[in-house]
Design an enzyme around this catalytic site. Structure first.
Site, PDB file in Angstrom:
ATOM      1  N   LYS A  86      18.800   3.181  -1.238  1.00 32.77           N
ATOM      2  CA  LYS A  86      17.805   2.986  -2.513  1.00 32.77           C
ATOM      3  C   LYS A  86      17.299   4.209  -2.649  1.00 32.77           C
ATOM      4  O   LYS A  86      16.780   4.953  -1.990  1.00 32.77           O
ATOM      5  CB  LYS A  86      16.790   1.897  -2.158  1.00 32.77           C
ATOM      6  CG  LYS A  86      17.317   0.402  -1.973  1.00 32.77           C
ATOM      7  CD  LYS A  86      16.179  -0.557  -1.549  1.00 32.77           C
ATOM      8  CE  LYS A  86      14.942  -0.564  -2.732  1.00 32.77           C
ATOM      9  NZ  LYS A  86      13.934  -1.612  -2.420  1.00 32.77           N
TER      10      LYS A  86
HETATM   11  O1  G3P Z   1      11.492  -2.714  -3.318  1.00 28.82           O
HETATM   12  C1  G3P Z   1      10.727  -3.173  -4.711  1.00 28.82           C
HETATM   13  C2  G3P Z   1       9.863  -4.333  -4.190  1.00 28.82           C
HETATM   14  O2  G3P Z   1       9.727  -4.742  -3.078  1.00 28.82           O
HETATM   15  C3  G3P Z   1       8.673  -4.330  -5.081  1.00 28.82           C
HETATM   16  O3  G3P Z   1       8.154  -5.615  -5.131  1.00 28.82           O
HETATM   17  O4  G3P Z   1       6.404  -7.371  -4.763  1.00 28.82           O
HETATM   18  O5  G3P Z   1       5.903  -5.015  -4.144  1.00 28.82           O
HETATM   19  O6  G3P Z   1       6.314  -5.413  -6.762  1.00 28.82           O
HETATM   20  P1  G3P Z   1       6.657  -5.958  -5.306  1.00 28.82           P
END
Ligand code: G3P
Length: 227
Positions: A86
């Site tokens: 990533k």
């Molecule tokens: O890797 C991106 C993802 O984990 C973001 O999720 O819930 O932290 O917005 P969030």
């Protein structure tokens, strides 16, 4: 559509692998540090739980392209099986994605907020793009619309990149991006479990069992009914 766990918690991953058709695990630096374990042993433990075939996504932490490339190579050398690196969709990230593509290393462009972010990453050679649906929604954007428009741009311009939608806080958001045609979703374990929960399901199952046991007696399952 791929169903992917967005967590590095071994117990959660183990449980979800047992019950759900899981295609892989995504991590990011915040998800990794939450487990308070050494980075590489944790990733190797995840690999041992999910097997070699399921995809394991690991994010670089460097800010400049050359260091991102070095980190990506380190991750791919250290981990067996299907690994996707990533890379944040910064200018340095786009440069790193181009370099990694030329060296045959698979990438997912992360921190995607706009369709044009995704276009640039796909053109640079990313295999996946990860639009942050909930974070877009929280900025008064429309995460599902961004997914729709990314897919439209990829289709019109014949870009073979896949949309792995990320950042969800409710089932409705997953529903919306699924309808938009996302190639995959990655969500936290509790949200994946919520995909199958509905009060009516449990109520209906209990009614079916009640009717059945009233007729055939308690604990009379298919296997031991003689009539
Ligand atoms: O890797 C991106 C993802 O984990 C973001 O999720 O819930 O932290 O917005 P969030």
């Amino acid at each position: 559509m791929q169903l992917i766990i967005d967590s590095a918690n071994i117990n959660s991953i183990n449980k979800l692998i047992e019950f759900f058709p899981i295609d892989g695990v995504t991590t990011n630096p915040s998800i990794i540090v939450k487990e308070q374990k050494p980075f590489l042993p944790l990733l190797k433990e995840i690999r041992s739980v999910i097997g070699e075939e399921r995809e394991l996504f690991v994010q670089v932490i460097a800010k400049n392209a050359n260091e991102m490339v070095e980190e990506a190579k380190f991750i791919c050398e250290a981990l067996s099986g299907n690994v996707v690196v990533k890379v944040p969709v910064t200018m340095e990230g786009i440069k790193a994605i181009k370099q990694l593509k030329s060296e045959g290393i698979r990438t997912l462009a992360t921190t995607i907020y706009t369709p044009i972010n995704a276009y640039l990453a796909a053109k640079a050679g990313a295999e996946y793009v990860a639009p942050y649906v909930n974070r877009i929604d929280n900025l008064t954007g429309d995460g599902a619309k961004v997914v729709t428009e990314i897919i439209e741009i990829f289709s019109r311009h014949h870009l073979s990149c896949k949309v792995l939608a990320a950042s969800f806080k409710n089932v409705q958001q997953i529903h919306n991006v699924s309808l938009a045609g996302a190639h995959g979703i990655t969500a936290a374990p509790e949200l994946i479990e919520a995909l199958v929960e509905h009060p009516s399901i449990k109520e209906n199952v209990e009614k079916f069992r009640k009717d059945w046991f009233n007729q055939y007696g308690n604990e009379s399952l298919f296997l031991n009914i003689t009539r």
